[in-house]
Structure formats: C-alpha cells, structure tokens
Design an enzyme around this catalytic site. Structure first.
Site, PDB file in Angstrom:
ATOM      1  N   TYR A 172      -9.326  14.061  -6.056  1.00 33.40           N
ATOM      2  CA  TYR A 172      -9.749  15.298  -5.381  1.00 33.40           C
ATOM      3  C   TYR A 172      -8.930  15.499  -4.124  1.00 33.40           C
ATOM      4  O   TYR A 172      -8.529  14.537  -3.469  1.00 33.40           O
ATOM      5  CB  TYR A 172     -11.245  15.297  -5.043  1.00 33.40           C
ATOM      6  CG  TYR A 172     -11.765  14.093  -4.279  1.00 33.40           C
ATOM      7  CD1 TYR A 172     -12.092  12.915  -4.937  1.00 33.40           C
ATOM      8  CD2 TYR A 172     -11.971  14.154  -2.899  1.00 33.40           C
ATOM      9  CE1 TYR A 172     -12.590  11.821  -4.248  1.00 33.40           C
ATOM     10  CE2 TYR A 172     -12.478  13.063  -2.206  1.00 33.40           C
ATOM     11  CZ  TYR A 172     -12.778  11.903  -2.877  1.00 33.40           C
ATOM     12  OH  TYR A 172     -13.264  10.820  -2.196  1.00 33.40           O
ATOM     13  N   PRO A 173      -8.682  16.770  -3.788  1.00 30.32           N
ATOM     14  CA  PRO A 173      -7.988  17.051  -2.532  1.00 30.32           C
ATOM     15  C   PRO A 173      -9.004  17.253  -1.412  1.00 30.32           C
ATOM     16  O   PRO A 173     -10.159  17.626  -1.678  1.00 30.32           O
ATOM     17  CB  PRO A 173      -7.263  18.368  -2.836  1.00 30.32           C
ATOM     18  CG  PRO A 173      -8.127  19.058  -3.834  1.00 30.32           C
ATOM     19  CD  PRO A 173      -8.863  17.989  -4.610  1.00 30.32           C
ATOM     20  N   MET A 174      -8.603  16.986  -0.190  1.00 29.30           N
ATOM     21  CA  MET A 174      -9.526  17.186   0.937  1.00 29.30           C
ATOM     22  C   MET A 174      -8.807  17.544   2.231  1.00 29.30           C
ATOM     23  O   MET A 174      -7.618  17.309   2.390  1.00 29.30           O
ATOM     24  CB  MET A 174     -10.415  15.957   1.139  1.00 29.30           C
ATOM     25  CG  MET A 174      -9.704  14.717   1.608  1.00 29.30           C
ATOM     26  SD  MET A 174     -10.878  13.388   1.992  1.00 29.30           S
ATOM     27  CE  MET A 174     -11.662  14.001   3.476  1.00 29.30           C
ATOM     28  N   ASN A 175      -9.586  18.147   3.121  1.00 28.10           N
ATOM     29  CA  ASN A 175      -9.128  18.486   4.473  1.00 28.10           C
ATOM     30  C   ASN A 175     -10.038  17.831   5.489  1.00 28.10           C
ATOM     31  O   ASN A 175     -11.163  17.452   5.181  1.00 28.10           O
ATOM     32  CB  ASN A 175      -9.249  20.000   4.725  1.00 28.10           C
ATOM     33  CG  ASN A 175      -8.223  20.809   3.952  1.00 28.10           C
ATOM     34  OD1 ASN A 175      -7.186  20.290   3.542  1.00 28.10           O
ATOM     35  ND2 ASN A 175      -8.515  22.085   3.759  1.00 28.10           N
ATOM     36  N   LYS A 176      -9.556  17.769   6.719  1.00 27.51           N
ATOM     37  CA  LYS A 176     -10.431  17.471   7.861  1.00 27.51           C
ATOM     38  C   LYS A 176     -10.661  18.809   8.566  1.00 27.51           C
ATOM     39  O   LYS A 176      -9.701  19.549   8.841  1.00 27.51           O
ATOM     40  CB  LYS A 176      -9.739  16.485   8.804  1.00 27.51           C
ATOM     41  CG  LYS A 176      -9.531  15.087   8.200  1.00 27.51           C
ATOM     42  CD  LYS A 176     -10.712  14.193   8.441  1.00 27.51           C
ATOM     43  CE  LYS A 176     -10.552  12.819   7.810  1.00 27.51           C
ATOM     44  NZ  LYS A 176      -9.668  11.926   8.546  1.00 27.51           N
ATOM     45  N   HIS A 226     -15.010   4.312   8.712  1.00 26.60           N
ATOM     46  CA  HIS A 226     -14.616   4.696   7.347  1.00 26.60           C
ATOM     47  C   HIS A 226     -13.984   3.502   6.615  1.00 26.60           C
ATOM     48  O   HIS A 226     -14.337   3.199   5.472  1.00 26.60           O
ATOM     49  CB  HIS A 226     -13.618   5.857   7.419  1.00 26.60           C
ATOM     50  CG  HIS A 226     -12.894   6.119   6.136  1.00 26.60           C
ATOM     51  ND1 HIS A 226     -13.412   6.906   5.145  1.00 26.60           N
ATOM     52  CD2 HIS A 226     -11.687   5.682   5.671  1.00 26.60           C
ATOM     53  CE1 HIS A 226     -12.562   6.938   4.125  1.00 26.60           C
ATOM     54  NE2 HIS A 226     -11.515   6.208   4.421  1.00 26.60           N
ATOM     55  N   ARG A 284       0.825  -1.221   0.000  1.00 21.03           N
ATOM     56  CA  ARG A 284       0.000   0.000   0.000  1.00 21.03           C
ATOM     57  C   ARG A 284       0.857   1.269   0.000  1.00 21.03           C
ATOM     58  O   ARG A 284       0.412   2.299  -0.486  1.00 21.03           O
ATOM     59  CB  ARG A 284      -0.954  -0.019   1.188  1.00 21.03           C
ATOM     60  CG  ARG A 284      -2.016  -1.127   1.036  1.00 21.03           C
ATOM     61  CD  ARG A 284      -3.064  -1.049   2.100  1.00 21.03           C
ATOM     62  NE  ARG A 284      -3.697   0.260   2.140  1.00 21.03           N
ATOM     63  CZ  ARG A 284      -4.260   0.782   3.213  1.00 21.03           C
ATOM     64  NH1 ARG A 284      -4.295   0.097   4.344  1.00 21.03           N
ATOM     65  NH2 ARG A 284      -4.811   1.968   3.176  1.00 21.03           N
ATOM     66  N   GLN A 336      -7.896   2.815  -3.682  1.00 24.23           N
ATOM     67  CA  GLN A 336      -7.633   4.191  -3.249  1.00 24.23           C
ATOM     68  C   GLN A 336      -6.163   4.380  -2.951  1.00 24.23           C
ATOM     69  O   GLN A 336      -5.502   3.492  -2.418  1.00 24.23           O
ATOM     70  CB  GLN A 336      -8.490   4.530  -2.019  1.00 24.23           C
ATOM     71  CG  GLN A 336      -7.858   4.315  -0.664  1.00 24.23           C
ATOM     72  CD  GLN A 336      -7.875   2.858  -0.206  1.00 24.23           C
ATOM     73  OE1 GLN A 336      -7.995   1.935  -0.996  1.00 24.23           O
ATOM     74  NE2 GLN A 336      -7.717   2.662   1.086  1.00 24.23           N
ATOM     75  N   SER A 366     -16.623  11.849   7.240  1.00 27.06           N
ATOM     76  CA  SER A 366     -16.798  12.728   6.077  1.00 27.06           C
ATOM     77  C   SER A 366     -17.931  13.713   6.312  1.00 27.06           C
ATOM     78  O   SER A 366     -17.830  14.884   5.940  1.00 27.06           O
ATOM     79  CB  SER A 366     -17.081  11.910   4.815  1.00 27.06           C
ATOM     80  OG  SER A 366     -15.966  11.115   4.495  1.00 27.06           O
TER      81      SER A 366
HETATM   82  C1  VOV Z   1     -11.478   1.477  -1.356  1.00 29.65           C
HETATM   83  C2  VOV Z   1     -11.865   2.346  -0.486  1.00 29.65           C
HETATM   84  C3  VOV Z   1     -11.261   2.800   0.799  1.00 29.65           C
HETATM   85  C4  VOV Z   1     -10.708   2.061   1.832  1.00 29.65           C
HETATM   86  C5  VOV Z   1     -10.612   0.535   1.926  1.00 29.65           C
HETATM   87  C6  VOV Z   1     -10.266   2.976   2.837  1.00 29.65           C
HETATM   88  C7  VOV Z   1      -9.712   2.587   4.066  1.00 29.65           C
HETATM   89  C8  VOV Z   1      -9.061   3.500   4.881  1.00 29.65           C
HETATM   90  C9  VOV Z   1      -8.436   3.153   6.130  1.00 29.65           C
HETATM   91  C10 VOV Z   1      -8.440   1.743   6.747  1.00 29.65           C
HETATM   92  C11 VOV Z   1      -7.872   4.290   6.637  1.00 29.65           C
HETATM   93  C12 VOV Z   1      -7.127   4.458   7.987  1.00 29.65           C
HETATM   94  C13 VOV Z   1      -5.796   3.842   7.974  1.00 29.65           C
HETATM   95  C14 VOV Z   1      -4.969   4.167   6.773  1.00 29.65           C
HETATM   96  O1  VOV Z   1      -4.777   3.229   6.010  1.00 29.65           O
HETATM   97  O2  VOV Z   1      -4.570   5.316   6.601  1.00 29.65           O
HETATM   98  C15 VOV Z   1      -8.108   5.339   5.677  1.00 29.65           C
HETATM   99  C16 VOV Z   1      -7.618   6.648   5.806  1.00 29.65           C
HETATM  100  C17 VOV Z   1      -8.048   7.684   4.991  1.00 29.65           C
HETATM  101  N1  VOV Z   1      -8.995   7.618   3.986  1.00 29.65           N
HETATM  102 FE1  VOV Z   1      -9.832   5.962   3.270  1.00 29.65          FE
HETATM  103  N2  VOV Z   1     -10.504   4.262   2.394  1.00 29.65           N
HETATM  104  C18 VOV Z   1     -11.119   4.192   1.165  1.00 29.65           C
HETATM  105  C19 VOV Z   1     -11.571   5.237   0.362  1.00 29.65           C
HETATM  106  C20 VOV Z   1     -11.436   6.565   0.754  1.00 29.65           C
HETATM  107  C21 VOV Z   1     -12.108   7.662   0.124  1.00 29.65           C
HETATM  108  C22 VOV Z   1     -13.102   7.574  -1.010  1.00 29.65           C
HETATM  109  C23 VOV Z   1     -11.707   8.804   0.774  1.00 29.65           C
HETATM  110  C24 VOV Z   1     -12.216  10.213   0.537  1.00 29.65           C
HETATM  111  C25 VOV Z   1     -13.231  10.565   1.626  1.00 29.65           C
HETATM  112  C26 VOV Z   1     -14.571  10.946   1.114  1.00 29.65           C
HETATM  113  O3  VOV Z   1     -15.514  11.117   1.922  1.00 29.65           O
HETATM  114  O4  VOV Z   1     -14.737  11.109  -0.095  1.00 29.65           O
HETATM  115  C27 VOV Z   1     -10.767   8.434   1.760  1.00 29.65           C
HETATM  116  C28 VOV Z   1     -10.090   9.323   2.563  1.00 29.65           C
HETATM  117  C29 VOV Z   1      -9.183   8.900   3.523  1.00 29.65           C
HETATM  118  C30 VOV Z   1      -8.297   9.798   4.226  1.00 29.65           C
HETATM  119  C31 VOV Z   1      -8.217  11.306   3.988  1.00 29.65           C
HETATM  120  C32 VOV Z   1      -7.583   9.043   5.129  1.00 29.65           C
HETATM  121  C33 VOV Z   1      -6.529   9.569   6.120  1.00 29.65           C
HETATM  122  C34 VOV Z   1      -7.283  10.053   7.313  1.00 29.65           C
HETATM  123  C35 VOV Z   1      -6.497  10.559   8.474  1.00 29.65           C
HETATM  124  O5  VOV Z   1      -7.090  11.304   9.271  1.00 29.65           O
HETATM  125  O6  VOV Z   1      -5.313  10.234   8.608  1.00 29.65           O
HETATM  126  N3  VOV Z   1     -10.644   7.054   1.760  1.00 29.65           N
HETATM  127  N4  VOV Z   1      -8.876   4.844   4.643  1.00 29.65           N
END
Ligand code: VOV
Length: 250
Positions: A146-150, A173, A132, A186, A224
């Site tokens: 797309y870019p994003m913030n928290k 999530h 990964r 992703q 989100s």
């Molecule tokens: C295939 C889809 C998918 C999967 C499996 C997935 C899983 C995960 C896991 C398990 C984790 C936490 C551990 C890590 O691995 O970082 C994350 C982390 C993250 N994600 Fe995610 N996410 C996906 C998809 C996915 C999408 C579509 C988005 C956009 C959000 C949306 O509303 O449009 C997103 C965003 C994020 C972000 C910005 C972070 C970092 C957050 C932070 O605060 O650090 N993500 N994500």
C-alpha cells in the site's frame, strides 16, 4: 520549531511494482499452442530475473493478487531506473502481456530514513544497513502493498515537526515493528518525486493475519494515528514457475 529539518535519507535499489489483471476471455480464446508459447516466453523472462538476483544485482518477486484490483504483481528491485524501464518494456513486448491489462504500478526507491542511527558511523559501511538497502525479497507466502503519506494539515503537519519530535515517534514505530521481527519483513520505498504518494510499503509474511495485526497495532501508534494517510491495500499469495503455470491453466 525549525521548519527546515529535512532528514538525511539513505537510498538503495530502485523499485517497480507492476500490477496486472488477466483478460481471461482473451486468454481462453487463444489456442493451446499460443498459450504455451506465451508461458514459455514469460518463463524465459523469469529466468533472467532469477539470474539477476543470483548475481546480487537486484531482486524480483511474483505474487497472485486477491480481490479485483489486480490478478498478479511483479515486484522488481534494481540498481538503476534504466533497468526498471527495460524490464517494463521487455514485459510489455511479450505475448503474455497482450492478455493482460495494467491497472496499477508503483515506482520508488528503497529508503531508510536514518532516524535511528549511530552517530559518527558511515551507515552504508554497516552490513545490516546494506542488507536493508539492497534486500533480497523473501518470497514468503504472502505480500501486502500500500502507498502512504504523512499528513500535511495545518493542525497535524509532519513536515513542520521538529527533528526530535519526529525521531521520538519513529522510535516508537520502530519498537512496534521490531516486535514482528522474523514474522513481517518490510520494504519501505520512498516515492517523493517518483509516484503519487510519499512511500510505498511492501510487507511479506507467511501468515496473512500478521498484516492485519501489524497495520492495526500501528494505527494506535501516534505516527500512524495522527499522520498516516493510506492508499489502496493489495494482498496476495506467492507464485513460482509451477504455481504460475497452474494459475494460467484453462
Ligand atoms: C517489520 C516491521 C517494521 C519495522 C521493524 C519498522 C521499523 C522502522 C524504522 C526503524 C523506521 C525508521 C528508520 C528507517 O529505517 O527508515 C521506519 C520508517 C518507516 N516505516 Fe516502518 N517498520 C515496520 C513496518 C512498517 C509498516 C507496517 C509501515 C506502514 C505504516 C502503517 O501504519 O501501516 C511502515 C511505514 C514506515 C515509513 C513510511 C517509514 C519512513 C518514515 C519517515 O518519515 O521517513 N513501517 N520503520
């Protein structure tokens, strides 16, 4: 509530999205020979990117972008920022680049936030984690970026939440994300200190409706719904050497 619970993040390859628009007027005005030479030179660069990927030292993807924000994106993953800079400069020196404009770019580093990890384990020793952090971009039919913030509002400030609260939300999530396994891939690029947003999200799918569905479903999820702030969305179709040449036919 602690206010100093910065999370341990894991970083992999550096990433650079190079979005370009094509100046069709200029491209059409060029002679057939000039266009062919420009295309041959561009294909030469693409071959060097493919060779880099074959050696496991990075990955590259080329997509045609819909809408008016861009016509193309070249997405690169590399071990160092120096390599990304060299790629940018090499591209800008090509003849083809002179027929394009650069409306947007994004710089980040592949990031895992380690909210979900096995205690005591060295994450980088885990092959799934390494896959990964150093991913081969899948070249599926479609890309979405797309870019994003928290959010950091007084009421809803992600960075003032406890680790446990953030962990619980990220677990939820992750569960939604995992239900798209095999259909959406992703790549999360951390860009704090590198670019204008905190993350650059790149999604790949063979069915573009998967983007609509996953983004919509995640909007209902607390992380989100309460904390997500989003920039411009760009969506596109995969290109290879043949389809790129076809796109550039005049
Ligand atoms: C295939 C889809 C998918 C999967 C499996 C997935 C899983 C995960 C896991 C398990 C984790 C936490 C551990 C890590 O691995 O970082 C994350 C982390 C993250 N994600 Fe995610 N996410 C996906 C998809 C996915 C999408 C579509 C988005 C956009 C959000 C949306 O509303 O449009 C997103 C965003 C994020 C972000 C910005 C972070 C970092 C957050 C932070 O605060 O650090 N993500 N994500």
């Amino acid at each position: 509530m602690s206010t100093n619970e910065a999370l341990l993040t894991l970083e992999g390859w550096y990433t650079y999205h190079n979005f370009r628009t094509i100046n069709w007027e200029k491209w059409r005005a060029a002679s057939a020979q000039e266009r062919q030479e420009a295309l041959d030179e561009l294909n030469g660069l693409i071959r060097t990117w493919d060779a880099n990927e074959a050696e496991g030292k990075g990955s590259t993807a080329v997509y045609s972008i819909l809408g008016h924000k861009a016509d193309l994106v070249f997405m690169f993953l590399r071990e160092t920022m120096q390599e990304l800079d060299e790629i940018k400069t090499a591209f800008n020196k090509t003849r083809f680049a002179a027929y394009t404009e650069a409306p947007y770019s994004y710089v980040s580093v592949v990031e895992l936030s380690n909210y979900v990890h096995n205690p005591g384990e060295d994450p980088k020793a885990n092959p799934h984690v390494r896959d990964r952090l150093y991913p081969v971009l899948p070249k599926w039919e479609h890309i979405c970026f797309y870019p994003m913030n928290k959010k950091r509002d007084l009421q809803d400030n992600w960075y003032m939440l406890s680790m446990q609260e953030r962990q619980e939300m990220m677990r939820s999530h992750g569960l939604i994300g995992r239900s798209y396994a095999g259909r959406v891939k992703q790549i999360i690029g951390g860009s704090v200190g590198f670019d204008d947003w905190e993350w650059g999200v790149t999604l790949f799918a063979n069915d573009p409706l998967e983007f609509k569905h996953i983004v919509y479903e995640m909007r209902f999820d607390e992380v989100s719904a309460r904390f997500g702030e989003f920039g411009n969305f760009l969506v596109g179709n995969v290109l290879n050497v043949e389809t790129l040449a076809k796109k550039l036919e005049v």
